[in-house]
Scaffold this active site. Structure first.
Site, PDB file in Angstrom:
ATOM      1  N   CYS A   1     -10.576  -8.730  11.541  1.00 50.54           N
ATOM      2  CA  CYS A   1      -9.370  -8.510  10.730  1.00 50.54           C
ATOM      3  C   CYS A   1      -8.126  -9.019  11.463  1.00 50.54           C
ATOM      4  O   CYS A   1      -7.981  -8.848  12.669  1.00 50.54           O
ATOM      5  CB  CYS A   1      -9.230  -7.017  10.417  1.00 50.54           C
ATOM      6  SG  CYS A   1      -7.834  -6.660   9.343  1.00 50.54           S
TER       7      CYS A   1
ATOM      8  N   CYS B   1      -8.109   0.665  15.430  1.00 51.64           N
ATOM      9  CA  CYS B   1      -9.206   0.089  14.646  1.00 51.64           C
ATOM     10  C   CYS B   1     -10.128  -0.838  15.434  1.00 51.64           C
ATOM     11  O   CYS B   1      -9.691  -1.805  16.062  1.00 51.64           O
ATOM     12  CB  CYS B   1      -8.646  -0.646  13.439  1.00 51.64           C
ATOM     13  SG  CYS B   1      -9.956  -1.169  12.305  1.00 51.64           S
TER      14      CYS B   1
ATOM     15  N   ARG C   1     -10.170  15.598   2.103  1.00 47.53           N
ATOM     16  CA  ARG C   1     -11.438  15.170   2.720  1.00 47.53           C
ATOM     17  C   ARG C   1     -11.415  15.271   4.244  1.00 47.53           C
ATOM     18  O   ARG C   1     -10.542  14.709   4.913  1.00 47.53           O
ATOM     19  CB  ARG C   1     -11.790  13.742   2.317  1.00 47.53           C
ATOM     20  CG  ARG C   1     -13.114  13.298   2.943  1.00 47.53           C
ATOM     21  CD  ARG C   1     -13.629  11.977   2.419  1.00 47.53           C
ATOM     22  NE  ARG C   1     -13.653  11.975   0.984  1.00 47.53           N
ATOM     23  CZ  ARG C   1     -13.157  11.000   0.238  1.00 47.53           C
ATOM     24  NH1 ARG C   1     -12.628   9.948   0.792  1.00 47.53           N
ATOM     25  NH2 ARG C   1     -13.212  11.071  -1.065  1.00 47.53           N
TER      26      ARG C   1
ATOM     27  N   CYS D   1     -18.039   4.399  -1.633  1.00 46.53           N
ATOM     28  CA  CYS D   1     -16.780   3.787  -1.185  1.00 46.53           C
ATOM     29  C   CYS D   1     -17.094   2.531  -0.379  1.00 46.53           C
ATOM     30  O   CYS D   1     -17.834   2.600   0.602  1.00 46.53           O
ATOM     31  CB  CYS D   1     -16.018   4.741  -0.273  1.00 46.53           C
ATOM     32  SG  CYS D   1     -15.727   6.342  -0.999  1.00 46.53           S
TER      33      CYS D   1
ATOM     34  N   CYS E   1      -6.672   7.433  -3.336  1.00 42.65           N
ATOM     35  CA  CYS E   1      -7.225   8.128  -2.185  1.00 42.65           C
ATOM     36  C   CYS E   1      -6.334   7.701  -1.025  1.00 42.65           C
ATOM     37  O   CYS E   1      -6.334   6.525  -0.645  1.00 42.65           O
ATOM     38  CB  CYS E   1      -8.672   7.682  -1.961  1.00 42.65           C
ATOM     39  SG  CYS E   1      -9.378   8.356  -0.447  1.00 42.65           S
TER      40      CYS E   1
HETATM   41  N1  SAM Z   1      -8.582  -2.791   5.947  1.00 38.48           N
HETATM   42  C1  SAM Z   1      -8.362  -1.753   5.021  1.00 38.48           C
HETATM   43  C2  SAM Z   1      -7.119  -0.953   5.343  1.00 38.48           C
HETATM   44  O1  SAM Z   1      -6.705  -0.924   6.473  1.00 38.48           O
HETATM   45  O2  SAM Z   1      -6.600  -0.330   4.408  1.00 38.48           O
HETATM   46  C3  SAM Z   1      -9.533  -0.830   4.817  1.00 38.48           C
HETATM   47  C4  SAM Z   1     -10.347  -0.308   5.981  1.00 38.48           C
HETATM   48  S1  SAM Z   1      -9.512   0.740   7.172  1.00 38.48           S
HETATM   49  C5  SAM Z   1     -10.762   0.784   8.403  1.00 38.48           C
HETATM   50  C6  SAM Z   1      -9.462   2.341   6.393  1.00 38.48           C
HETATM   51  C7  SAM Z   1      -8.897   3.506   7.148  1.00 38.48           C
HETATM   52  O3  SAM Z   1      -9.854   4.007   8.068  1.00 38.48           O
HETATM   53  C8  SAM Z   1      -7.675   3.304   7.976  1.00 38.48           C
HETATM   54  O4  SAM Z   1      -6.488   3.289   7.223  1.00 38.48           O
HETATM   55  C9  SAM Z   1      -7.712   4.526   8.893  1.00 38.48           C
HETATM   56  O5  SAM Z   1      -7.032   5.618   8.316  1.00 38.48           O
HETATM   57  C10 SAM Z   1      -9.207   4.840   9.005  1.00 38.48           C
HETATM   58  N2  SAM Z   1      -9.708   4.532  10.359  1.00 38.48           N
HETATM   59  C11 SAM Z   1     -10.005   3.328  10.852  1.00 38.48           C
HETATM   60  N3  SAM Z   1     -10.408   3.402  12.136  1.00 38.48           N
HETATM   61  C12 SAM Z   1     -10.357   4.723  12.484  1.00 38.48           C
HETATM   62  C13 SAM Z   1     -10.637   5.444  13.680  1.00 38.48           C
HETATM   63  N4  SAM Z   1     -11.023   4.826  14.789  1.00 38.48           N
HETATM   64  N5  SAM Z   1     -10.493   6.779  13.675  1.00 38.48           N
HETATM   65  C14 SAM Z   1     -10.088   7.420  12.542  1.00 38.48           C
HETATM   66  N6  SAM Z   1      -9.796   6.772  11.384  1.00 38.48           N
HETATM   67  C15 SAM Z   1      -9.923   5.449  11.343  1.00 38.48           C
HETATM   68 FE1  SF4 Z   2      -7.711  -4.372   9.510  1.00 37.91          FE
HETATM   69 FE2  SF4 Z   2      -8.617  -2.154  10.645  1.00 37.91          FE
HETATM   70 FE3  SF4 Z   2      -6.031  -2.369  10.064  1.00 37.91          FE
HETATM   71 FE4  SF4 Z   2      -7.817  -2.143   8.054  1.00 37.91          FE
HETATM   72  S1  SF4 Z   2      -7.372  -0.595   9.610  1.00 37.91           S
HETATM   73  S2  SF4 Z   2      -6.100  -3.576   8.175  1.00 37.91           S
HETATM   74  S3  SF4 Z   2      -9.565  -3.245   8.961  1.00 37.91           S
HETATM   75  S4  SF4 Z   2      -7.173  -3.620  11.558  1.00 37.91           S
END
Ligand code: SAM
Ligand code: SF4
Ligand code: DTB
Length: 330
Positions: free
Chosen positions: A70, A77, A277, A114, A205
């Site tokens: 990404c 992330c 959730r 999802c 959500c």
């Molecule tokens: N790329 C899209 C976005 O950012 O909206 C969708 C996927 S992103 C992984 C979805 C959500 O997962 C993030 O907004 C965050 O709240 C949660 N998330 C991602 N990595 C995480 C982590 N290491 N611990 C807890 N929540 C996490």
């Molecule tokens: Fe990309 Fe992760 Fe940020 Fe979603 S949460 S925009 S997958 S870097």
């Protein structure tokens, strides 16, 4: 407005019989957090029971349909191309693989499927494939949810048309702390995507992550922002940070679990009709801590061995927990 039109509105019972909606302030939410623990839980449980069956938990299964690589820099992330996290990057999954995973989730007893993609925002030709996934998962009789990043004009309508029920896009944290975690897109852009999804008639959500080093005030301000949206999100994921080695937050110290439960309770009280959730971080929680979260008003969870790139509590452990607590799945 013309006098005649005003008079007709004045006689519309719905407009005038609905009680005025309470808009929350950060100070009020901080006062909830400051309540003695037992009082806070009691208040959350009373609110919960006014709107929900307190023994029913909604179960969603997650699938990462496009993993890693990404462009964005979200500091928590594993999927950002900017951090060295040892994650295997994968292309968008074929539709039949996604449908097979949804069928398996349905057979296990999940009501919602999802699909998450590691994109800043979806490209048109990728969106076409996601629309097909939504159509086919919907045809199985499951509720559908996708999380694809920021939406461009018209994309929310296309998703709605394909049968999408929920769009997931988190605020993640409040406006003040946000810049310490994410620089590649703004908090306002997130609100804009939520508005587009809402305008297209999708359920929202939207929630956040706690345990990233934010203050209690930051947590309260995020909840206020969610609760005071024109219509609060129907689903509010509260994620406990899963620290991923190689990310800027890979060494974040763990949050006091009681602070996590307080956040669930404050979400329940400020968004009484939303499904709250218990999201990422659940695998690391004991059964007893999860039970406290349900008591504080959490009534939804991710059900399945995996979240997107990290593990989740396994099916057998969750089934045993439901049995031990007398919970029913919805
Ligand atoms: N790329 C899209 C976005 O950012 O909206 C969708 C996927 S992103 C992984 C979805 C959500 O997962 C993030 O907004 C965050 O709240 C949660 N998330 C991602 N990595 C995480 C982590 N290491 N611990 C807890 N929540 C996490
Ligand atoms: Fe990309 Fe992760 Fe940020 Fe979603 S949460 S925009 S997958 S870097
Ligand atoms: C949400 O709020 N949490 C889910 C879902 N929405 C997409 C994702 C959690 C991801 C946890 C880290 C991972 O598995 O990569």
């Amino acid at each position: 407005m013309q006098a005649a039109a005003l008079a007709s509105v004045a006689h519309t019972p719905d407009l005038f019989s609905a009680p005025a909606r309470h808009l929350w302030t950060v100070e009020e939410v901080l006062a909830l957090y400051d309540l003695p623990y037992m009082d806070l839980l009691w208040r959350a449980q009373k609110t919960h029971r006014q709107h929900f069956d307190a023994n029913a938990i909604q179960r969603s299964t997650l699938l990462s349909i496009k993993t890693g690589g990404c462009s964005e820099d979200c500091g928590y992330c594993s999927q950002s191309a900017r951090f060295n996290t040892d994650l295997e990057r994968e292309r968008l999954l074929p539709v039949d693989e996604v449908v097979a995973a949804a069928e398996a989730a349905k057979a296990k007893g999940a009501s919602r499927f999802c699909m998450g993609a590691a994109w800043r925002s979806p490209k048109e030709n990728d969106l076409e494939k996601v629309l097909e996934m939504v159509r086919e998962v919907k045809a199985l009789g499951m509720q559908t949810c996708v999380t694809l990043g920021m939406l461009k004009e018209g994309q929310a309508e296309q998703l709605k048309e394909a049968g999408l029920d929920y769009y997931n896009h988190n605020l993640d944290t409040d406006k003040e702390f946000y810049g310490q975690v994410i620089k590649s897109h703004t908090h306002d852009e997130r609100l804009e995507t939520l508005a587009q999804a809402r305008d297209a008639g999708l359920n929202l959500c939207s929630g956040g992550i706690i345990g990233m080093g934010e203050s209690r005030r930051n947590r309260a301000a995020m909840l206020v922002q969610l609760a005071n949206l024109p219509v609060p999100p129907e689903s509010v994921p509260i994620n406990n940070l899963v620290p991923v080695p190689g990310t800027p937050l890979g060494d974040a110290p763990p949050l006091d679990p009681f602070e996590f439960v307080r956040t669930i309770a404050a979400a329940r009280i400020t968004m009484p009709t939303s499904w709250v959730r218990l999201s990422a971080g659940r695998r690391e929680m004991s059964d007893e801590l999860q039970a406290l979260c349900f008591l504080a008003g959490a009534n939804s969870m991710f059900y399945g061995d995996h979240l997107l790139t990290t593990g989740n509590a396994d099916f057998a452990q969750d089934d045993a927990l439901f049995e031990r607590l007398g919970l029913t799945a919805v």
